[in-house]
Scaffold this active site. Structure first.
Site, PDB file in Angstrom:
ATOM      1  N   GLY A 193      43.249  39.141  32.658  1.00 28.14           N
ATOM      2  CA  GLY A 193      43.702  37.864  32.487  1.00 28.14           C
ATOM      3  C   GLY A 193      43.105  36.506  33.001  1.00 28.14           C
ATOM      4  O   GLY A 193      43.140  35.517  32.689  1.00 28.14           O
ATOM      5  N   ASP A 194      42.116  36.652  33.936  1.00 26.02           N
ATOM      6  CA  ASP A 194      41.218  35.956  34.699  1.00 26.02           C
ATOM      7  C   ASP A 194      40.090  36.510  35.098  1.00 26.02           C
ATOM      8  O   ASP A 194      39.700  36.130  36.292  1.00 26.02           O
ATOM      9  CB  ASP A 194      42.063  35.368  35.588  1.00 26.02           C
ATOM     10  N   LEU A 195      39.317  37.111  34.478  1.00 30.56           N
ATOM     11  CA  LEU A 195      38.116  37.740  34.982  1.00 30.56           C
ATOM     12  C   LEU A 195      36.945  36.886  34.996  1.00 30.56           C
ATOM     13  O   LEU A 195      36.342  36.400  33.909  1.00 30.56           O
ATOM     14  CB  LEU A 195      37.633  39.147  34.159  1.00 30.56           C
TER      15      LEU A 195
END
Length: 300
Positions: A193-195
């Protein structure tokens, strides 16, 4: 009693208002309660990210660890579920959790992040390999990507109409079409989700370990925008041929991640459109808005 970094306190209060002020005021006591609960001893200074503080600790029966306490926000709810599901596979290990306090006892990593790797191809390849390694079946109860984006078409139309014709119509239409076309492909896959570079830490047990997941379920291609809307890719936008560089970087990531390139491109274009509109409404720097506009067009 621990010292709360002043910069973190100011940012939290500015973003969250009175609820943030109250949380910051109680944070030293909250940390002490968690340390006592988990029988941990502080082992270094407090550091912080955007939404939480991290304190290095030691406990006799564990390797070096950290206590992380996050602001109680809906976006932080499923982080421990993601860590528990991975169980150390490509991500830091979760030793204990207190969901009511938004607190976790986590494996400690090295100090370096992937952002310190200067070789572009190597770093983008590592992100792709890590995305593939984190791609396992998600547990029940986590938010689905399809649910997160369900209101995006109306949001994009409404925000664009309110702000004026700041992006070409074809760019907006492409984003809305993607949301309609790709919504049907939603596997039961855990999505970080926030790589991005700063959320990948150097490790000892494994070379690179992910931190700060959102814990979504669906298409891994959803993460592509956080990879390419980053400081690593930003210089490419100021070269004589920015599109070629961005597309090459996208190809490198998709090959390493084993993600369908066109699906990744379309998700990234859609999220770039939304980020450009959101940034205008919420005061992003002009350079970032312009760069995001450019990405939205390049990824058409």
């Amino acid at each position: 009693m621990i010292d709360i970094p002043q910069g973190f306190a100011r940012e939290t209060i500015s973003r969250e208002g009175e609820s943030g002020r109250a949380w910051i005021a109680g944070l030293p006591c909250l940390m002490n309660e968690v340390l006592e609960q988990w029988s941990c001893v502080p082992d270094g200074p407090v550091t912080h990210g955007n939404v939480g503080i991290v304190l290095p600790v030691r406990r006799w029966d564990l390797p070096p660890a950290v206590v992380k306490i996050s602001f109680p926000h809906p976006g932080n709810v499923f982080e421990p579920d993601a860590f528990a599901t991975w169980n150390g596979r490509g991500a830091v290990r979760l030793f204990a959790r207190d969901d009511e306090r938004f607190a976790m006892l986590l494996e400690r990593t090295g100090r370096g992040t992937l952002a310190e790797v200067t070789d572009f191809d190597e770093a983008v390849g590592i992100l792709g390999q890590l995305s593939r390694r984190l791609a396992i079946e998600a547990p029940a109860g986590l938010p689905r990507v399809s649910e997160l984006v369900a209101e995006w078409p109306d949001e994009i139309r409404t925000t664009a109409a309110e702000l004026g014709a700041l992006l070409p119509r074809r760019v907006l239409d492409a984003a809305i079409e993607t949301l309609r076309d790709l919504d049907s492909y939603q596997p039961q896959t855990l999505v970080h989700g926030d790589l991005h570079d700063a959320n990948v830490m150097a490790g000892e047990r494994e070379p690179w370990l992910a931190i700060d997941p959102k814990g979504y379920v669906g298409d891994r291609a959803y993460d592509t925008i956080t990879v390419i809307r980053s400081y690593r890719f930003a210089p490419l936008l100021f070269t004589p041929a920015p599109a070629a560089g961005i597309r090459r970087g996208l190809d490198l990531y998709c090959e390493a991640a084993e993600i369908d390139r066109d699906r990744a491109r379309r998700w990234a274009q859609t999220r770039a459109v939304r980020a450009a509109l959101w940034g205008r409404r919420h005061g992003d720097p002009d350079w970032l808005i312009r760069a995001t506009d450019q990405l939205a067009e390049i990824l058409m």
